[in-house]
Design an enzyme around this catalytic site. Structure first.
Site, short mmCIF file in Angstrom:
data_model
loop_
_atom_site.label_atom_id
_atom_site.label_comp_id
_atom_site.label_asym_id
_atom_site.label_seq_id
_atom_site.Cartn_x
_atom_site.Cartn_y
_atom_site.Cartn_z
N GLU A 2 0.81 -1.23 0.00
CA GLU A 2 0.00 0.00 0.00
C GLU A 2 0.84 1.28 0.00
OE1 GLU A 2 -0.52 -2.62 1.95
OE2 GLU A 2 -2.61 -3.27 1.76
N HIS A 17 -6.12 -8.63 8.43
CA HIS A 17 -6.09 -9.11 7.04
C HIS A 17 -4.92 -8.61 6.24
CE1 HIS A 17 -7.62 -5.08 6.38
NE2 HIS A 17 -7.34 -5.22 5.11
N HIS A 21 -11.86 -12.10 7.42
CA HIS A 21 -11.79 -11.60 6.05
C HIS A 21 -12.18 -12.74 5.10
CE1 HIS A 21 -9.66 -9.61 2.59
NE2 HIS A 21 -10.01 -8.52 3.26
N1 UDP Z 1 -16.01 -3.92 7.00
C1 UDP Z 1 -17.21 -4.53 6.66
N2 UDP Z 1 -17.41 -5.83 7.01
C2 UDP Z 1 -16.48 -6.56 7.69
C3 UDP Z 1 -15.26 -5.93 8.03
C4 UDP Z 1 -15.06 -4.61 7.67
O1 UDP Z 1 -18.07 -3.90 6.04
O2 UDP Z 1 -16.72 -7.73 7.98
C5 UDP Z 1 -15.78 -2.53 6.58
C6 UDP Z 1 -15.35 -1.58 7.67
O3 UDP Z 1 -16.46 -0.97 8.29
C7 UDP Z 1 -14.51 -0.56 6.92
C8 UDP Z 1 -13.93 -1.36 5.78
O4 UDP Z 1 -14.71 -2.54 5.67
O5 UDP Z 1 -15.33 0.45 6.35
C9 UDP Z 1 -12.49 -1.71 6.06
O6 UDP Z 1 -12.05 -2.57 5.10
P1 UDP Z 1 -10.75 -3.47 5.28
O7 UDP Z 1 -10.47 -3.65 6.73
O8 UDP Z 1 -10.96 -4.69 4.45
O9 UDP Z 1 -9.60 -2.62 4.54
P2 UDP Z 1 -8.67 -1.42 5.01
O10 UDP Z 1 -9.52 -0.37 5.63
O11 UDP Z 1 -7.62 -1.97 5.92
O12 UDP Z 1 -8.06 -0.93 3.73
#
Ligand code: UDP
Length: 382
Positions: free
Chosen positions: A137, A207, A240
């Site tokens: 990232e 994740h 995840h």
């Molecule tokens: N989220 C969701 N369902 C889940 C877990 C997370 O809708 O079971 C949402 C959470 O509210 C947030 C987003 O997914 O808005 C975060 O995504 P993730 O953790 O996959 O990625 P990152 O934010 O680390 O890029």
């Protein structure tokens, strides 16, 4: 000054967080008038992307074929970039909007650059200044930082990272994070998930690529230690979709007392569960932004974070990924309520929930100015 007129805006998204954070931008563009948002779905995270689109009621205008599951990172990137190049050819956008730091973000910006299309970057300027963490990232967002014409930074810290790297002040706008907009829109009147009698709930998500392998094993061990040390805690691991991660999490935690493994959850169900917790432990970027809105303390399961604003505000702490470190910090907060309370303050270091409106205001001014500078467009706009 006239507003924007007939500006076709390609919105590129392919993962769950991109959908959550670009949904308010799409809605604000559509509400403003003068813009035609065109949602291009790269299907980078096929199942999670689809789940988020369905929950937020978005039907993509263009859905690209998903990259192969077993493809290498570079092959997935090349696939997404090639597919986006074809999509831009068909859609003929005036502007490409990308969000965050995924392969779709960087491929979307690079494919646009190759076609001389201007790029606007939402959630611009986040940095750890360590290309190895988070990987990939940090690299992807640095690439986009070089190519974008407009940079929408969530905070002053993020804006400063860009200007210090040579991006002109006039192209950087502090807007807040659009993820907080989504929480504001979804959370109004949202009841927390009911508690399990006599138990305090903590939620865990993990994740990130840099946490696959040893770090995951350490954290799962720490969760068992926490459960053993704190008799009134219930640990809910929201898994995840990644099959290898799921397999390890289910193998170690499923069926254990006061442990539940669920998920992936729909966005609003996830927020309801988050709201019901006394603490969340996570390596997710979005969770670090969302939990403080509800006053839920965050233990960041990483060695560093590009979202230090929450740590500085005292509502998040860096827990690292060693078994002893994670268990020690979590147990401290769960057994010393006064200490936990210092972190349980509802505040929002990442925005006030109106970032998308600010982004659309900037775009409106930007395109109105272009119109004013260009007599032929001015004539066509009537
Ligand atoms: N989220 C969701 N369902 C889940 C877990 C997370 O809708 O079971 C949402 C959470 O509210 C947030 C987003 O997914 O808005 C975060 O995504 P993730 O953790 O996959 O990625 P990152 O934010 O680390 O890029």
């Amino acid at each position: 000054m006239q507003g924007a007129t007939n500006v076709r805006v390609a919105i590129v998204a392919g993962t769950r967080p991109e959908v959550v954070k670009l949904a308010p931008v799409r809605a604000a563009l559509a509400a403003k008038g003068g813009f035609t948002p065109v949602w291009i779905s790269t299907e980078q995270q096929a199942a999670l992307n689809r789940q988020a689109l369905d929950t937020l009621g978005i039907a993509p205008d263009v859905a690209l074929p998903a990259p192969a599951n077993d493809a290498s990172l570079a092959a997935r990137f090349a696939h997404v970039m090639d597919q986006l190049d074809r999509a831009y050819e068909k859609v003929q956008p005036d502007l490409v909007v990308v969000q965050g730091d995924t392969s779709s973000t960087a491929a979307g910006a690079m494919a646009a650059f190759a076609r001389r299309l201007p790029v606007a970057h939402v959630e611009a300027g986040l940095r750890t200044f360590d290309l190895a963490s988070p990987f990939p990232e940090e690299g992807w967002r640095c690439v986009v930082g070089q190519l974008a014409e407009l940079h929408f930074a969530p905070t002053g810290v993020a804006a400063g990272n860009l200007t210090r790297q040579g991006v002109a002040d006039s192209r950087v706008f502090v807007t807040g994070n659009t993820g907080v907009d989504s929480v504001r829109l979804a959370a109004a009147g949202l009841a927390p998930e009911p508690a399990t009698e006599g138990l305090r709930r903590i939620m865990v998500t993990l994740h990130r690529r840099e946490n696959w392998g040893e770090a995951l094993e350490n954290v799962l061990g720490a969760l068992l230690d926490i459960r053993d040390h704190v008799p009134d805690v219930e640990i809910v691991f929201v898994a995840h979709a990644n099959p290898a991660l799921r397999q390890r999490v289910f193998a170690l935690l499923e069926g254990q007392a006061r442990m539940r493994v669920i998920g992936p959850l729909e966005y609003t169900d996830f927020l309801r569960l988050l709201k019901s917790c006394v603490m969340v432990m996570s390596d997710s970027g979005g969770v670090q932004e969302e939990a403080p809105v509800f006053g839920v303390p965050v233990l960041v399961l990483r060695e560093s974070t590009e979202r230090m604003e929450a740590v500085t505000a005292g509502v998040a702490r860096l827990a690292g990924v060693s078994r002893a470190g994670v268990a020690g910090l979590a147990c401290l907060l769960l057994t010393d309520e006064a200490e936990r309370q210092t972190m349980a303050r509802a505040l929002s270091p990442f925005g006030d929930g109106y970032a998308a409106e600010r982004i659309v205001e900037v775009l409106t001014r930007h395109y109105a100015q272009r119109l004013a500078d260009d007599p032929i467009s001015r004539l066509n706009a009537g």
